[in-house]
Write a protein that holds these residues in place. Structure first.
Motif, PDB file in Angstrom:
ATOM      1  N   ARG B   9       0.830  -1.202   0.000  1.00 49.17           N
ATOM      2  CA  ARG B   9       0.000   0.000   0.000  1.00 49.17           C
ATOM      3  C   ARG B   9       0.872   1.263   0.000  1.00 49.17           C
ATOM      4  O   ARG B   9       1.992   1.248   0.480  1.00 49.17           O
ATOM      5  CB  ARG B   9      -0.869   0.027   1.255  1.00 49.17           C
ATOM      6  N   ARG B  10       0.312   2.338  -0.541  1.00 50.49           N
ATOM      7  CA  ARG B  10       0.954   3.650  -0.411  1.00 50.49           C
ATOM      8  C   ARG B  10       0.095   4.453   0.556  1.00 50.49           C
ATOM      9  O   ARG B  10      -0.923   5.015   0.168  1.00 50.49           O
ATOM     10  CB  ARG B  10       1.028   4.349  -1.763  1.00 50.49           C
ATOM     11  N   PRO B  11       0.469   4.490   1.837  1.00 47.56           N
ATOM     12  CA  PRO B  11      -0.372   5.196   2.812  1.00 47.56           C
ATOM     13  C   PRO B  11      -0.209   6.712   2.688  1.00 47.56           C
ATOM     14  O   PRO B  11       0.888   7.214   2.449  1.00 47.56           O
ATOM     15  CB  PRO B  11       0.172   4.722   4.168  1.00 47.56           C
ATOM     16  N   VAL B  12      -1.325   7.417   2.810  1.00 49.34           N
ATOM     17  CA  VAL B  12      -1.327   8.881   2.770  1.00 49.34           C
ATOM     18  C   VAL B  12      -2.082   9.388   3.995  1.00 49.34           C
ATOM     19  O   VAL B  12      -3.238   9.025   4.202  1.00 49.34           O
ATOM     20  CB  VAL B  12      -2.010   9.409   1.490  1.00 49.34           C
ATOM     21  N   TYR B  13      -1.399  10.192   4.802  1.00 53.12           N
ATOM     22  CA  TYR B  13      -2.042  10.761   5.986  1.00 53.12           C
ATOM     23  C   TYR B  13      -2.243  12.259   5.786  1.00 53.12           C
ATOM     24  O   TYR B  13      -1.298  12.974   5.463  1.00 53.12           O
ATOM     25  CB  TYR B  13      -1.181  10.525   7.235  1.00 53.12           C
ATOM     26  N   LEU B  14      -3.487  12.712   5.979  1.00 50.16           N
ATOM     27  CA  LEU B  14      -3.783  14.138   5.951  1.00 50.16           C
ATOM     28  C   LEU B  14      -3.971  14.596   7.388  1.00 50.16           C
ATOM     29  O   LEU B  14      -4.845  14.088   8.092  1.00 50.16           O
ATOM     30  CB  LEU B  14      -5.053  14.409   5.144  1.00 50.16           C
ATOM     31  N   LEU B  15      -3.130  15.532   7.828  1.00 44.86           N
ATOM     32  CA  LEU B  15      -3.255  16.097   9.170  1.00 44.86           C
ATOM     33  C   LEU B  15      -3.856  17.493   9.032  1.00 44.86           C
ATOM     34  O   LEU B  15      -3.190  18.395   8.530  1.00 44.86           O
ATOM     35  CB  LEU B  15      -1.870  16.197   9.845  1.00 44.86           C
ATOM     36  N   LEU B  16      -5.088  17.641   9.481  1.00 43.22           N
ATOM     37  CA  LEU B  16      -5.810  18.876   9.205  1.00 43.22           C
ATOM     38  C   LEU B  16      -6.124  19.634  10.489  1.00 43.22           C
ATOM     39  O   LEU B  16      -6.661  19.066  11.445  1.00 43.22           O
ATOM     40  CB  LEU B  16      -7.111  18.556   8.452  1.00 43.22           C
ATOM     41  N   ASP B  17      -5.791  20.898  10.467  1.00 40.54           N
ATOM     42  CA  ASP B  17      -6.074  21.805  11.575  1.00 40.54           C
ATOM     43  C   ASP B  17      -7.561  22.159  11.541  1.00 40.54           C
ATOM     44  O   ASP B  17      -8.046  22.723  10.570  1.00 40.54           O
ATOM     45  CB  ASP B  17      -5.201  23.056  11.368  1.00 40.54           C
ATOM     46  N   GLN B  31     -12.807  20.916   3.652  1.00 43.70           N
ATOM     47  CA  GLN B  31     -13.768  19.817   3.452  1.00 43.70           C
ATOM     48  C   GLN B  31     -13.893  19.468   1.975  1.00 43.70           C
ATOM     49  O   GLN B  31     -13.813  18.311   1.576  1.00 43.70           O
ATOM     50  CB  GLN B  31     -15.131  20.260   3.991  1.00 43.70           C
ATOM     51  N   GLN B  32     -14.043  20.510   1.177  1.00 40.26           N
ATOM     52  CA  GLN B  32     -14.149  20.300  -0.262  1.00 40.26           C
ATOM     53  C   GLN B  32     -12.874  19.679  -0.817  1.00 40.26           C
ATOM     54  O   GLN B  32     -12.919  18.840  -1.705  1.00 40.26           O
ATOM     55  CB  GLN B  32     -14.392  21.634  -0.976  1.00 40.26           C
ATOM     56  N   GLY B  33     -11.757  20.151  -0.265  1.00 40.98           N
ATOM     57  CA  GLY B  33     -10.468  19.654  -0.748  1.00 40.98           C
ATOM     58  C   GLY B  33     -10.317  18.158  -0.512  1.00 40.98           C
ATOM     59  O   GLY B  33      -9.872  17.422  -1.398  1.00 40.98           O
ATOM     60  N   VAL B  34     -10.700  17.698   0.676  1.00 50.15           N
ATOM     61  CA  VAL B  34     -10.596  16.263   0.976  1.00 50.15           C
ATOM     62  C   VAL B  34     -11.493  15.474   0.031  1.00 50.15           C
ATOM     63  O   VAL B  34     -11.098  14.449  -0.526  1.00 50.15           O
ATOM     64  CB  VAL B  34     -10.974  15.996   2.451  1.00 50.15           C
ATOM     65  N   TYR B  52      -3.843   4.352   0.099  1.00 51.35           N
ATOM     66  CA  TYR B  52      -4.688   4.230   1.278  1.00 51.35           C
ATOM     67  C   TYR B  52      -4.682   5.578   1.983  1.00 51.35           C
ATOM     68  O   TYR B  52      -3.617   6.152   2.193  1.00 51.35           O
ATOM     69  CB  TYR B  52      -4.184   3.117   2.204  1.00 51.35           C
ATOM     70  N   LEU B  53      -5.875   6.068   2.312  1.00 54.66           N
ATOM     71  CA  LEU B  53      -6.006   7.412   2.855  1.00 54.66           C
ATOM     72  C   LEU B  53      -6.430   7.371   4.321  1.00 54.66           C
ATOM     73  O   LEU B  53      -7.215   6.515   4.723  1.00 54.66           O
ATOM     74  CB  LEU B  53      -7.090   8.178   2.094  1.00 54.66           C
ATOM     75  N   SER B  54      -5.922   8.350   5.080  1.00 54.71           N
ATOM     76  CA  SER B  54      -6.389   8.521   6.450  1.00 54.71           C
ATOM     77  C   SER B  54      -6.415  10.014   6.753  1.00 54.71           C
ATOM     78  O   SER B  54      -5.615  10.768   6.218  1.00 54.71           O
ATOM     79  CB  SER B  54      -5.458   7.801   7.423  1.00 54.71           C
ATOM     80  N   VAL B  55      -7.341  10.421   7.614  1.00 60.60           N
ATOM     81  CA  VAL B  55      -7.421  11.828   8.015  1.00 60.60           C
ATOM     82  C   VAL B  55      -7.314  11.914   9.530  1.00 60.60           C
ATOM     83  O   VAL B  55      -8.028  11.217  10.257  1.00 60.60           O
ATOM     84  CB  VAL B  55      -8.736  12.481   7.547  1.00 60.60           C
ATOM     85  N   PRO B  77     -14.481  12.431   5.953  1.00 58.97           N
ATOM     86  CA  PRO B  77     -15.132  12.791   7.208  1.00 58.97           C
ATOM     87  C   PRO B  77     -15.734  14.190   7.128  1.00 58.97           C
ATOM     88  O   PRO B  77     -15.339  15.002   6.303  1.00 58.97           O
ATOM     89  CB  PRO B  77     -13.989  12.762   8.215  1.00 58.97           C
ATOM     90  N   THR B  78     -16.705  14.440   7.986  1.00 54.79           N
ATOM     91  CA  THR B  78     -17.266  15.786   8.093  1.00 54.79           C
ATOM     92  C   THR B  78     -16.429  16.568   9.098  1.00 54.79           C
ATOM     93  O   THR B  78     -16.204  16.114  10.211  1.00 54.79           O
ATOM     94  CB  THR B  78     -18.724  15.714   8.556  1.00 54.79           C
ATOM     95  N   LEU B  79     -15.971  17.733   8.692  1.00 57.96           N
ATOM     96  CA  LEU B  79     -15.047  18.500   9.534  1.00 57.96           C
ATOM     97  C   LEU B  79     -15.787  19.639  10.223  1.00 57.96           C
ATOM     98  O   LEU B  79     -16.613  20.314   9.617  1.00 57.96           O
ATOM     99  CB  LEU B  79     -13.906  19.056   8.676  1.00 57.96           C
ATOM    100  N   ARG B  80     -15.482  19.845  11.498  1.00 56.76           N
ATOM    101  CA  ARG B  80     -16.038  20.981  12.226  1.00 56.76           C
ATOM    102  C   ARG B  80     -14.882  21.744  12.859  1.00 56.76           C
ATOM    103  O   ARG B  80     -13.975  21.135  13.412  1.00 56.76           O
ATOM    104  CB  ARG B  80     -16.973  20.511  13.338  1.00 56.76           C
TER     105      ARG B  80
END
Lengths: 434, 221
Positions: B9-17, B31-34, B52-55, B77-80
């Motif tokens: 797998r090529r794992p990709v982690y998005l760390l979002l503030d 949100q739109q970007g993800v 493979y994606l993770s947030v 995911p829905t971001l707040r």
């Protein structure tokens, strides 16, 4: 099905033209909390009212200038229980338009007067969208779907299989098979097939192999042109063909084991030379021809044999003896942590590869020798017991059981499996005892 | 030849503030970007098979809101946006998650490809981030394919980001347009990287198209 939300934006009279996609994205984000609603966006045209969709729809019209005449009848005909219209406006919009719009939409469920946007800022737009969201919430009971639609699954059917350009000056076939009788009761065969990445883009197979034999020797070469090199296929084909040809040409009539080392050097020199001559003649950087090389010369005797071999780059060269012993004949250049790295024939001076050449003596006969590019070795687990079943066992069961003239196509079908995450060209050259 | 079905797998982690300062248009753009990244990857057959994606989001604390999943199984995911900027907690969580989720190389079998990490933040960390970064580097520092940090807005602390990674981008403000371009770039970087798995490149790391014009390599340090 919930209705589609149509965002119709009057692009006239903005200080800078609005980006419709961003407006739609803003609106979509706003409406995310509601039932899944699709947002479609377009620019306001003169005949906007006539172009309103027939399917169930809620339109949000953002006005900035007076409307062109003649929209009233079309809009009136469109408005119904299934067709709702809401209006937001900047100060440039005409009051007469607004009052007519308000009158026409006064009878629809959740009627609202047009919403005034005080300025062309994203905050103002977002406030208008919030207003729209609130009124949709009131409408919502009328369009809650029963259950979410199943997600769309996209599988390998999305792969294209485009032929490479046969008219290209340096065209090579997308697949290649060969077989031939070798020295002293051995036969040689090879198959090479284009990987899914190249098939998807209609580009060429970059792998190559060549087979050869003399009265005493069997010669095999396999190469994998670098995906990043413009003429990788030329490089890989040049090195295998020139190496095998040079070794055949200069093979001594009655060779000694020491001659094997010389033969490997001869092949390396010819391959190296071929790349530089071609690059020089075509005025190309030699890196456009970047390729790996696996070169093997087999010298069978009655109960023993010698093998000369050199391996630059990744891939795998393995052998199984008559007794079932498995030998890894070379050490491929791969970074164990990241197979993003390898070496090419022109990555180092020729002398470095000459020093790498090895000659082995075996006290038994070899049954099968296999040379392969990383498109195959990357899918194999390189452990003795697995190689025995997954490689040598399958070669016997599915390829070597056939007469020679059928073996190469059997070999091609053996390497033409589908596998998730495996995109590369695959090439396998095999030396087998009859 | 294909008996053992292990997929690298090529794992990709998005760390979002998702701190309070991202509220409104910025968080919606993220949100739109993800969602856009997900859609684009779904249209790329290379990515479908390998990425493979993770947030992970961080605000008052950090949370893995989407566990590592194939592109087909990933649910955006829905971001707040609310709370502080617990960057340290995010890095600590990333370290734990990567230790748990990634398959290492073993004898004869290759594990996952090196993960890509994209960090987006608009503020200075409000927690104790240095020990977290030190631990992360010790655990995973040499096993990362690429770690790109995007700092946006005037409150961002680029020195902090430089302490985490050498690849720091800086954006003056958090307009939806600029964020959209960032996510476009992330998406094409992921796609390029997933495709290169087949094309067997000669160098590791991130091979991305040129940065979009609004982005600048931060030269402040």
């Amino acid at each position: 099905m919930p209705p589609v939300v149509h965002l119709i934006v009057d692009s006239r009279g903005w200080s800078s033209p609005p980006d419709l996609d961003i407006l739609a994205a803003l609106l979509e984000a706003r409406l995310r909390g509601l039932a899944p609603l699709e947002v479609q966006v377009r620019s306001l045209e003169e005949s906007w009212a006539a172009q309103l969709p027939q399917a169930e729809a809620i339109a949000l019209l953002i006005l900035a200038r007076p409307l062109a005449q003649g929209w009233q009848a079309a809009l009136q005909a469109w408005l119904s229980e299934r067709h709702l219209l809401y209006v937001a406006f900047f100060d440039g919009a005409a009051l007469s338009d607004l009052s007519q719009l308000a009158a026409l939409t006064a009878q629809q469920p959740v009627p609202r007067a047009p919403y005034r946007l005080a300025a062309q800022t994203s905050q103002q737009l977002d406030a208008a969208f919030a207003w729209f969201e609130k009124l949709l919430q009131k409408l919502q009971p009328t369009f809650v779907p029963e259950a979410p639609l199943p997600p769309i699954r996209m599988m390998t059917t999305r792969w294209r299989n485009l032929p490479s350009n046969a008219q290209d000056a340096f065209a090579y076939p997308d697949q290649l098979t060969r077989s031939m009788r070798g020295a002293r009761g051995y036969s040689l065969l090879g198959a090479s097939t284009r990987g899914r990445t190249h098939a998807h883009h209609g580009t060429f197979r970059d792998d190559a192999f060549a087979l050869g034999a003399t009265a005493h020797w069997n010669i095999l070469a396999v190469a994998d042109g670098a995906g990043s090199a413009a003429l990788a296929r030329v490089g890989s084909n040049l090195v295998v063909e020139s190496a095998v040809a040079a070794i055949q040409e200069r093979a001594p009539a009655s060779p000694t084991p020491e001659d094997l080392g010389r033969a490997i050097w001869t092949g390396l020199e010819a391959a190296y030379q071929a790349l530089f001559s071609f690059a020089g003649a075509e005025h190309l950087p030699v890196s456009d021809l970047n390729t790996t090389l696996q070169l093997l010369v087999h010298f069978p005797l009655d109960t023993s044999c010698y093998v000369g071999v050199v391996h630059i780059g990744d891939g795998l060269v393995v052998a199984e003896s008559v007794d079932g012993q498995i030998y890894a004949l070379t050490e491929p250049d791969t970074d164990p942590d990241d197979d993003g790295r390898t070496l090419f024939l022109t990555s180092a001076p020729l002398n470095q590869w000459k020093r790498r050449a090895k000659v082995y003596q075996f006290d038994e006969r070899l049954d099968i020798v296999a040379l392969m590019t990383d498109g195959l070795s990357g899918d194999l687990e390189v452990r003795d017991e697995l190689l025995r079943t997954n490689l040598f066992g399958k070669l016997r069961e599915r390829v070597l059981c056939y007469p020679l003239h059928l073996r190469a196509s059997a070999l091609l079908s053996l390497i033409s499996y589908e596998r998730r995450g495996s995109f590369d060209d695959r090439t396998l050259a095999v030396l087998a005892r009859d | 030849m294909n008996a053992e079905q292990f997929v690298r797998r090529r794992p990709v982690y998005l760390l979002l503030d998702t701190s309070g300062s991202m509220r409104g248009a910025p968080i919606q753009a993220v949100q739109q970007g993800v969602t856009m990244i997900h859609q684009e990857l779904l249209n790329n057959p290379h990515a479908i098979e390998t990425v493979y994606l993770s947030v992970i989001t961080f605000a008052d604390g950090a949370q893995q809101v989407a566990p590592l999943a194939s592109v087909e199984n990933f649910n955006p995911p829905t971001l707040r946006a609310e709370g502080q900027t617990a960057l340290g907690a995010a890095i600590t969580l990333l370290e734990q998650v990567m230790s748990r989720e990634l398959i290492p190389n073993t004898e004869g079998r290759k594990g996952d490809y090196r993960p890509l990490v994209f960090l987006l933040t608009d503020g200075a960390p409000t927690d104790d981030w240095q020990p977290a970064v030190a631990r992360f580097k010790q655990q995973h520092g040499n096993k990362i394919g690429a770690f790109v940090a995007l700092g946006c807005g005037s409150n961002v602390n680029t020195e902090t980001l430089h302490a985490i990674t050498n690849d720091v981008l800086y954006m003056k403000d958090t307009t939806p347009d600029a964020l959209k371009q960032f996510f476009r770039w992330v998406s094409s970087s992921i796609q390029k990287t997933s495709q290169r798995i087949g094309a067997r490149p000669e160098e590791s790391g991130l091979d991305a198209p040129p940065l979009p014009p609004v982005m600048k390599w931060d030269r402040s340090t």
